[in-house]
Write a protein that holds these residues in place. Sequence first.
Motif, PDB file in Angstrom:
ATOM      1  N   PRO A  74      23.869  46.766 -12.874  1.00 23.31           N
ATOM      2  CA  PRO A  74      24.710  47.530 -11.949  1.00 23.31           C
ATOM      3  C   PRO A  74      25.912  46.702 -11.492  1.00 23.31           C
ATOM      4  O   PRO A  74      25.815  45.511 -11.236  1.00 23.31           O
ATOM      5  N   GLY A  75      27.044  47.366 -11.441  1.00 20.51           N
ATOM      6  CA  GLY A  75      28.277  46.705 -11.055  1.00 20.51           C
ATOM      7  C   GLY A  75      29.111  46.229 -12.228  1.00 20.51           C
ATOM      8  O   GLY A  75      30.281  45.905 -12.073  1.00 20.51           O
ATOM      9  N   THR A  76      28.517  46.173 -13.415  1.00 25.25           N
ATOM     10  CA  THR A  76      29.255  45.748 -14.597  1.00 25.25           C
ATOM     11  C   THR A  76      30.334  46.771 -14.929  1.00 25.25           C
ATOM     12  O   THR A  76      30.081  47.963 -14.967  1.00 25.25           O
ATOM     13  N   VAL A  77      31.554  46.295 -15.148  1.00 22.01           N
ATOM     14  CA  VAL A  77      32.660  47.174 -15.527  1.00 22.01           C
ATOM     15  C   VAL A  77      32.798  47.139 -17.048  1.00 22.01           C
ATOM     16  O   VAL A  77      32.858  46.068 -17.650  1.00 22.01           O
ATOM     17  N   VAL A  78      32.825  48.321 -17.637  1.00 24.60           N
ATOM     18  CA  VAL A  78      32.960  48.455 -19.082  1.00 24.60           C
ATOM     19  C   VAL A  78      34.278  49.171 -19.361  1.00 24.60           C
ATOM     20  O   VAL A  78      34.570  50.201 -18.752  1.00 24.60           O
ATOM     21  N   THR A  79      35.062  48.613 -20.274  1.00 24.65           N
ATOM     22  CA  THR A  79      36.304  49.268 -20.679  1.00 24.65           C
ATOM     23  C   THR A  79      36.309  49.419 -22.199  1.00 24.65           C
ATOM     24  O   THR A  79      35.639  48.671 -22.907  1.00 24.65           O
ATOM     25  N   PRO A 110      41.907  55.547 -23.659  1.00 24.97           N
ATOM     26  CA  PRO A 110      41.231  54.481 -22.918  1.00 24.97           C
ATOM     27  C   PRO A 110      40.196  55.051 -21.945  1.00 24.97           C
ATOM     28  O   PRO A 110      40.358  56.167 -21.431  1.00 24.97           O
ATOM     29  N   TYR A 111      39.138  54.279 -21.696  1.00 27.72           N
ATOM     30  CA  TYR A 111      38.155  54.646 -20.678  1.00 27.72           C
ATOM     31  C   TYR A 111      37.685  53.398 -19.956  1.00 27.72           C
ATOM     32  O   TYR A 111      37.792  52.286 -20.467  1.00 27.72           O
ATOM     33  N   GLN A 112      37.171  53.604 -18.758  1.00 27.90           N
ATOM     34  CA  GLN A 112      36.600  52.515 -17.977  1.00 27.90           C
ATOM     35  C   GLN A 112      35.545  53.115 -17.058  1.00 27.90           C
ATOM     36  O   GLN A 112      35.732  54.199 -16.506  1.00 27.90           O
ATOM     37  N   TYR A 113      34.429  52.407 -16.914  1.00 25.10           N
ATOM     38  CA  TYR A 113      33.401  52.829 -15.962  1.00 25.10           C
ATOM     39  C   TYR A 113      32.688  51.605 -15.406  1.00 25.10           C
ATOM     40  O   TYR A 113      32.736  50.532 -15.969  1.00 25.10           O
ATOM     41  N   ARG A 114      32.080  51.813 -14.258  1.00 26.68           N
ATOM     42  CA  ARG A 114      31.275  50.783 -13.621  1.00 26.68           C
ATOM     43  C   ARG A 114      29.829  51.250 -13.644  1.00 26.68           C
ATOM     44  O   ARG A 114      29.536  52.368 -13.228  1.00 26.68           O
ATOM     45  N   VAL A 115      28.930  50.416 -14.161  1.00 23.40           N
ATOM     46  CA  VAL A 115      27.519  50.751 -14.230  1.00 23.40           C
ATOM     47  C   VAL A 115      27.000  50.861 -12.799  1.00 23.40           C
ATOM     48  O   VAL A 115      27.193  49.960 -11.990  1.00 23.40           O
ATOM     49  N   GLY A 116      26.381  51.998 -12.506  1.00 20.34           N
ATOM     50  CA  GLY A 116      25.904  52.254 -11.137  1.00 20.34           C
ATOM     51  C   GLY A 116      24.513  51.891 -11.023  1.00 20.34           C
ATOM     52  O   GLY A 116      23.712  51.586 -10.352  1.00 20.34           O
TER      53      GLY A 116
END
Length: 116
Positions: A74-79, A110-116
């Motif tokens: 959790p909290g890891t940012v993936v792009t 492009p995409y980006q998300y943060r693991v919740g």
Amino acid sequence: MQEIGPFGTSGAPAGHASYTASIRTAGFDPTVTSPAGDPYGGSVDPNAPGGTPVLVAPGATTTITVTITPTGKPGTVVTGHLNVVTAPNQPTGTTGLPQAGTGEVLAALPYQYRVG
């Protein structure tokens, strides 16, 4: 390697050459899936099912569904980016890469998300 002569009747002297190359590419995000599949998936996983191309007529539009199922801490940012591509044009069967020709990248989203 080919030596440049002239050489006598005994021919060119023996020689040796070697070449080593390596490349580092962007990773593939296995959490991204689509019912359309990936026509290049076999380049990464030989057991990948391939893709089911979505045909879009000239001037038309379509929607391609993509699902991202995050994993990791959790909290890891993936792009990354999603490539919308044309299918490879010459399947080669079971040896080497799954395609002999390549497709065209129509768009890179492009995409980006943060693991919740």
